[in-house]
Design a protein around this motif. Sequence first.
Motif, PDB file in Angstrom:
ATOM      1  N   PHE A   6       0.850  -1.202   0.000  1.00 24.70           N
ATOM      2  CA  PHE A   6       0.000   0.000   0.000  1.00 24.70           C
ATOM      3  C   PHE A   6       0.880   1.245   0.000  1.00 24.70           C
ATOM      4  O   PHE A   6       1.689   1.437   0.909  1.00 24.70           O
ATOM      5  N   GLY A  13      -6.782   4.369   1.845  1.00 26.40           N
ATOM      6  CA  GLY A  13      -5.771   3.311   1.961  1.00 26.40           C
ATOM      7  C   GLY A  13      -5.918   2.616   3.316  1.00 26.40           C
ATOM      8  O   GLY A  13      -5.956   1.381   3.399  1.00 26.40           O
ATOM      9  N   TRP A  66       1.005  -7.533  -5.043  1.00 25.38           N
ATOM     10  CA  TRP A  66      -0.064  -6.684  -5.569  1.00 25.38           C
ATOM     11  C   TRP A  66       0.043  -5.331  -4.867  1.00 25.38           C
ATOM     12  O   TRP A  66      -0.036  -5.264  -3.635  1.00 25.38           O
ATOM     13  N   PHE A  68      -1.249  -1.569  -4.173  1.00 21.44           N
ATOM     14  CA  PHE A  68      -2.356  -0.608  -4.207  1.00 21.44           C
ATOM     15  C   PHE A  68      -1.785   0.806  -4.118  1.00 21.44           C
ATOM     16  O   PHE A  68      -1.041   1.103  -3.185  1.00 21.44           O
ATOM     17  N   CYS A  70      -2.814   4.366  -3.285  1.00 25.62           N
ATOM     18  CA  CYS A  70      -3.975   4.992  -2.619  1.00 25.62           C
ATOM     19  C   CYS A  70      -3.732   6.462  -2.339  1.00 25.62           C
ATOM     20  O   CYS A  70      -4.074   6.974  -1.267  1.00 25.62           O
ATOM     21  N   ILE A  94      -2.648  -1.779  -8.563  1.00 26.49           N
ATOM     22  CA  ILE A  94      -4.087  -1.526  -8.370  1.00 26.49           C
ATOM     23  C   ILE A  94      -4.264  -0.057  -7.996  1.00 26.49           C
ATOM     24  O   ILE A  94      -3.755   0.390  -6.962  1.00 26.49           O
ATOM     25  N   THR A  95      -4.946   0.682  -8.846  1.00 29.81           N
ATOM     26  CA  THR A  95      -5.212   2.098  -8.550  1.00 29.81           C
ATOM     27  C   THR A  95      -6.636   2.205  -8.007  1.00 29.81           C
ATOM     28  O   THR A  95      -7.484   1.357  -8.298  1.00 29.81           O
ATOM     29  N   ILE A  96      -6.886   3.257  -7.214  1.00 29.78           N
ATOM     30  CA  ILE A  96      -8.218   3.322  -6.585  1.00 29.78           C
ATOM     31  C   ILE A  96      -8.959   4.618  -6.904  1.00 29.78           C
ATOM     32  O   ILE A  96      -9.924   4.965  -6.228  1.00 29.78           O
TER      33      ILE A  96
END
Length: 278
Positions: A6, A13, A66, A68, A70, A94-96
């Motif tokens: 993260f 997040g 993986w 992320f 955030c 992984i974008t949020i």
Amino acid sequence: MKKLGFIGTGSMGGLIIEAFIKGGQIKAEHIHMTNRTLEKAKQLQLRHKKTVVHHDIYSVINHADWIFICTKPMEMVHVLKDISNLLRPDQVVITITSPLQVEESEQILNKQAVVRFIPSIVNLSLEGPSLITYSNRCSSDLRDELTSLFSSISNPVTIDPSITRVASDIASCGPAFISFLIERMIKGAVDETKIDEKTATIIAESMLIGFGELLKQKHFDLATLRKRVTVPGGVTGVGLKVLQNETGWMFHELFRETEKKYVEDRQGISKQLNNKGS
Ligand SMILES: NC(=O)C1=CN([C@@H]2O[C@H](COP(=O)(O)OP(=O)(O)OC[C@H]3O[C@@H](n4cnc5c(N)ncnc54)[C@H](O)[C@@H]3O)[C@@H](O)[C@H]2O)C=CC1
Ligand SMILES: O=C(O)[C@@H]1CCC=N1
């Protein structure tokens, strides 16, 4: 078991980390995180002692499968550019955030698959929607694995990029919009009647919990529920008439305004994408 990284442990997040641990598919020791202000990540670690706090984003990507991202939308392009040459081809990003499309993230990265996972604050209760868009680089096995992870905290809905803004307005901004409307309901009740704010709030929050549970248990859809409450000749009908007159085109206007903001954000992102130096 996959290790999750993260970058950014702010409001969202932090919330996703809490939800994944609560959801039970991810162990705290498999969470690697960092934040620009490290104290925020350390605060989260106080609640989940086995999570790992890293001093920089490079250390996070060394330890995670993986990752992320955030951060706020405008910071996201910088982060992707920073990490692009350091990622392994098998790592997944992984974008949020809604204004950045998966194809745009892929253009910055080399070979990595990209997923956009737009969460909602309601996912902290392991309920409610999340909005998913997989890039073409995602294999069907990866899609299955990620969908399973997202399902542990939400009801993932795969969306076409063309409806990103409105879907996110409903799923992610929706809780703020509904809270505002209920707050207005409480204020009206307090200003116009003898009820005090505390009592009105207790009743309203309790009503909302029951409302959500009714929908969850699939007793009614929205229209049927409204009809069942509206006793012919009763008070609900009188109130609904006021709502019909007062709300008018309110939500049409809301969606027009959020779309304008989205266009602005998209322009900001495009500028950053075209600025090769930063
Ligand atoms: N708040 C919400 O309900 C939702 C937010 N989102 C998206 O989530 C994203 C984050 O939003 P919030 O969490 O509300 O914002 P926030 O400002 O609370 O969190 C962003 C965090 O990223 C950190 N950060 C920024 N650049 C960094 C870097 N280079 N390295 C490490 N950390 C860095 C900041 O210090 C901050 O703690 C946004 O893109 C937003 O669109 C999506 C759905 C819902
Ligand atoms: O207010 C925002 O921009 C973010 C995006 C979705 C929900 N909150």
